[in-house]
Enzyme design. Sequence first.
Site, PDB file in Angstrom:
ATOM      1  N   LYS A  40      71.362  87.992  75.706  1.00 35.04           N
ATOM      2  CA  LYS A  40      72.286  86.852  75.843  1.00 35.04           C
ATOM      3  C   LYS A  40      73.709  87.299  75.504  1.00 35.04           C
ATOM      4  O   LYS A  40      73.905  88.368  74.903  1.00 35.04           O
ATOM      5  CB  LYS A  40      71.840  85.725  74.905  1.00 35.04           C
ATOM      6  CG  LYS A  40      71.925  86.089  73.430  1.00 35.04           C
ATOM      7  CD  LYS A  40      71.205  85.067  72.562  1.00 35.04           C
ATOM      8  CE  LYS A  40      71.293  85.469  71.092  1.00 35.04           C
ATOM      9  NZ  LYS A  40      70.333  84.727  70.264  1.00 35.04           N
ATOM     10  N   ARG A 138      67.072  73.551  64.761  1.00 32.87           N
ATOM     11  CA  ARG A 138      67.936  73.677  65.922  1.00 32.87           C
ATOM     12  C   ARG A 138      67.122  73.108  67.074  1.00 32.87           C
ATOM     13  O   ARG A 138      66.654  71.980  66.997  1.00 32.87           O
ATOM     14  CB  ARG A 138      68.315  75.168  66.095  1.00 32.87           C
ATOM     15  CG  ARG A 138      69.540  75.427  66.879  1.00 32.87           C
ATOM     16  CD  ARG A 138      69.994  76.896  66.796  1.00 32.87           C
ATOM     17  NE  ARG A 138      69.049  77.864  67.350  1.00 32.87           N
ATOM     18  CZ  ARG A 138      69.300  79.163  67.475  1.00 32.87           C
ATOM     19  NH1 ARG A 138      70.460  79.656  67.080  1.00 32.87           N
ATOM     20  NH2 ARG A 138      68.415  79.987  67.979  1.00 32.87           N
ATOM     21  N   HIS A 172      61.749  80.457  65.807  1.00 30.94           N
ATOM     22  CA  HIS A 172      62.849  81.338  65.416  1.00 30.94           C
ATOM     23  C   HIS A 172      63.091  81.219  63.914  1.00 30.94           C
ATOM     24  O   HIS A 172      63.155  80.123  63.377  1.00 30.94           O
ATOM     25  CB  HIS A 172      64.105  80.933  66.205  1.00 30.94           C
ATOM     26  CG  HIS A 172      65.219  81.920  66.133  1.00 30.94           C
ATOM     27  ND1 HIS A 172      65.048  83.282  66.329  1.00 30.94           N
ATOM     28  CD2 HIS A 172      66.548  81.758  65.902  1.00 30.94           C
ATOM     29  CE1 HIS A 172      66.213  83.893  66.226  1.00 30.94           C
ATOM     30  NE2 HIS A 172      67.140  83.001  65.965  1.00 30.94           N
ATOM     31  N   ARG A 231      61.072  90.001  69.582  1.00 30.49           N
ATOM     32  CA  ARG A 231      62.240  89.461  70.266  1.00 30.49           C
ATOM     33  C   ARG A 231      63.540  89.927  69.611  1.00 30.49           C
ATOM     34  O   ARG A 231      64.376  89.113  69.232  1.00 30.49           O
ATOM     35  CB  ARG A 231      62.142  87.939  70.179  1.00 30.49           C
ATOM     36  CG  ARG A 231      62.513  87.187  71.432  1.00 30.49           C
ATOM     37  CD  ARG A 231      62.189  85.710  71.287  1.00 30.49           C
ATOM     38  NE  ARG A 231      62.715  85.098  70.114  1.00 30.49           N
ATOM     39  CZ  ARG A 231      62.013  84.347  69.250  1.00 30.49           C
ATOM     40  NH1 ARG A 231      60.746  84.069  69.462  1.00 30.49           N
ATOM     41  NH2 ARG A 231      62.583  83.843  68.172  1.00 30.49           N
ATOM     42  N   TYR A 272     104.892  89.814  63.412  1.00 29.91           N
ATOM     43  CA  TYR A 272     105.074  88.386  63.149  1.00 29.91           C
ATOM     44  C   TYR A 272     105.012  88.072  61.660  1.00 29.91           C
ATOM     45  O   TYR A 272     104.155  88.603  60.940  1.00 29.91           O
ATOM     46  CB  TYR A 272     103.963  87.584  63.830  1.00 29.91           C
ATOM     47  CG  TYR A 272     104.096  87.451  65.321  1.00 29.91           C
ATOM     48  CD1 TYR A 272     105.172  86.784  65.903  1.00 29.91           C
ATOM     49  CD2 TYR A 272     103.115  87.978  66.155  1.00 29.91           C
ATOM     50  CE1 TYR A 272     105.275  86.643  67.274  1.00 29.91           C
ATOM     51  CE2 TYR A 272     103.211  87.851  67.535  1.00 29.91           C
ATOM     52  CZ  TYR A 272     104.294  87.177  68.091  1.00 29.91           C
ATOM     53  OH  TYR A 272     104.391  87.045  69.442  1.00 29.91           O
ATOM     54  N   CYS A 319      98.805  91.274  66.695  1.00 29.33           N
ATOM     55  CA  CYS A 319      99.292  90.314  67.687  1.00 29.33           C
ATOM     56  C   CYS A 319      98.209  90.088  68.740  1.00 29.33           C
ATOM     57  O   CYS A 319      97.139  90.670  68.683  1.00 29.33           O
ATOM     58  CB  CYS A 319     100.559  90.836  68.361  1.00 29.33           C
ATOM     59  SG  CYS A 319     101.820  91.396  67.199  1.00 29.33           S
ATOM     60  N   MET A 320      98.507  89.270  69.715  1.00 26.04           N
ATOM     61  CA  MET A 320      97.532  89.012  70.774  1.00 26.04           C
ATOM     62  C   MET A 320      97.192  90.291  71.540  1.00 26.04           C
ATOM     63  O   MET A 320      96.026  90.583  71.823  1.00 26.04           O
ATOM     64  CB  MET A 320      98.082  87.963  71.745  1.00 26.04           C
ATOM     65  CG  MET A 320      97.077  87.524  72.802  1.00 26.04           C
ATOM     66  SD  MET A 320      97.786  86.381  73.982  1.00 26.04           S
ATOM     67  CE  MET A 320      97.909  84.896  73.015  1.00 26.04           C
ATOM     68  N   ASP A 321      98.218  91.088  71.835  1.00 31.09           N
ATOM     69  CA  ASP A 321      98.028  92.260  72.695  1.00 31.09           C
ATOM     70  C   ASP A 321      98.430  93.582  72.049  1.00 31.09           C
ATOM     71  O   ASP A 321      98.304  94.619  72.684  1.00 31.09           O
ATOM     72  CB  ASP A 321      98.863  92.099  73.975  1.00 31.09           C
ATOM     73  CG  ASP A 321      98.682  90.734  74.600  1.00 31.09           C
ATOM     74  OD1 ASP A 321      97.521  90.334  74.757  1.00 31.09           O
ATOM     75  OD2 ASP A 321      99.689  90.074  74.892  1.00 31.09           O
TER      76      ASP A 321
HETATM   77  C1  LIG Z   1      69.542  85.545  69.440  1.00 28.62           C
HETATM   78  C2  LIG Z   1      68.099  85.306  69.304  1.00 28.62           C
HETATM   79  C3  LIG Z   1      67.227  86.360  68.978  1.00 28.62           C
HETATM   80  C4  LIG Z   1      67.690  87.731  68.575  1.00 28.62           C
HETATM   81  O1  LIG Z   1      68.152  87.704  67.241  1.00 28.62           O
HETATM   82  P1  LIG Z   1      68.602  89.047  66.507  1.00 28.62           P
HETATM   83  O2  LIG Z   1      68.941  88.596  65.133  1.00 28.62           O
HETATM   84  O3  LIG Z   1      69.801  89.538  67.247  1.00 28.62           O
HETATM   85  O4  LIG Z   1      67.468  89.987  66.572  1.00 28.62           O
HETATM   86  C5  LIG Z   1      65.856  86.095  69.001  1.00 28.62           C
HETATM   87  N1  LIG Z   1      65.403  84.869  69.309  1.00 28.62           N
HETATM   88  C6  LIG Z   1      66.211  83.817  69.588  1.00 28.62           C
HETATM   89  C7  LIG Z   1      65.626  82.489  69.897  1.00 28.62           C
HETATM   90  C8  LIG Z   1      67.584  84.004  69.591  1.00 28.62           C
HETATM   91  O5  LIG Z   1      68.396  82.975  69.858  1.00 28.62           O
END
Ligand SMILES: *Cc1c(COP(=O)(O)O)cnc(C)c1O
Length: 398
Positions: A40, A138, A172, A231, A272, A319-321
């Site tokens: 992701k 969540r 999770h 995961r 700045y 700064c930004m850039d």
């Molecule tokens: C982001 C996420 C993970 C991975 O988590 P890490 O801490 O990067 O290993 C696994 N499962 C779910 C549902 C997540 O949102």
Amino acid sequence: MEEEILRRTWAEIDMDALSHNYRAARERIGPGVKYLGVVKADAYGHGAVQVSRKLQSLGCDYLAVSSLDEARELRRGGVTMPVLILGHTPPEMTPQLIRHDLTQTVSALAKAEEYSQAAQAAGGVLRVHIKVDTGMSRLGFLVRGEHFAGGVDAIATACALPNLDAEGIFTHFSTSDSDDPGDRAYAMEQFNVFLSVLDALAARGRRFRLRHCANSGALARYPETFLDMVRPGIALYGLGDDADTLGLCPVMSLYSCVSTIKVFDADTPVSYGRLYRTPDRRRVGVLPVGYADGLFRGFSNRLALWTPGGPAPILGRICMDMTMVDLSGLPNIHVGDTLEIFGPHQSANALAAMLDTIPYELVCAVSKRVPRLYKEHGQVTERSLRILGQDTLSAPTA
Ligand SMILES: *Cc1c(COP(=O)(O)O)cnc(C)c1O
């Protein structure tokens, strides 16, 4: 991509490190457990298509993204392996989910009903994974305490709906990356709630091919939670508190270079807000990197960039850039020379700790105007620059 674009600020993505991290976790989980790579947020800033193609070639079993758009990017990039969408997708997008052969997370009975109806209307079957809220609070079916029986009922009902294929079920952890005894107990409590839900569903004849819950923290600490699939996300990228324990290597390095060098007299305010004043005559480098590239403004006056001759402290506000650094003690650094923001010599983990944040945030913040250079076996295999929509090995000359 033109060479001078690269000689601004760039990220190097070490595909050998990615392969190493994948294999290290593979060895840890053993042959019977499947591996889902979390890609992701553009693979935590590393480039979702490039990372996913690599994982696919390494024999990874599953991928996860947060949204339908991210999943479509993978499919368009030629990634054919199973992809789980962890977040919500509007049910009216069900035909797209089915057409792209994607797996959708289902987090409540009402959503399951909408997906089922949409799948029936589309004349297809939607593959889903049930998300159980065991304590993250969540997304997910509520199952804790008084919600247990009702939650199990709702999951069983959802799984039996027409045109849904309930392939998997997952939860999770909120504290699996912590060694604090209370946090460890909480992770185990979450796991036990998950097991109770699985048992209650099994008693009703509902079993799942893929039961999964182990993120990177659990990968490092709790082998009993591996079940059918793990995961990990951050572990794949060689970052996080467990990277050393697991023998992982950081995948991303961030570099910038010196665009201009100026010598200022004593008592010259730099950048700045005049946050920094030269105490004496200083040789100052101007770097073409700023917070819009992902160098957090919070590092102003705090961080030093790495150079072979020693550290180059950031002077005044980022700064930004642009960012100014002190090169007074570094006579061998000239215009065009490279400085490391994070990488082999100073880790993103350490930088994150300085700002009381997590390395996830640092790599995700490397912005789309920063070109990514993919390296494998010591060679640059690909260059990618998002703002020009480029994902090319070598630039078209035009
Ligand atoms: C982001 C996420 C993970 C991975 O988590 P890490 O801490 O990067 O290993 C696994 N499962 C779910 C549902 C997540 O949102």
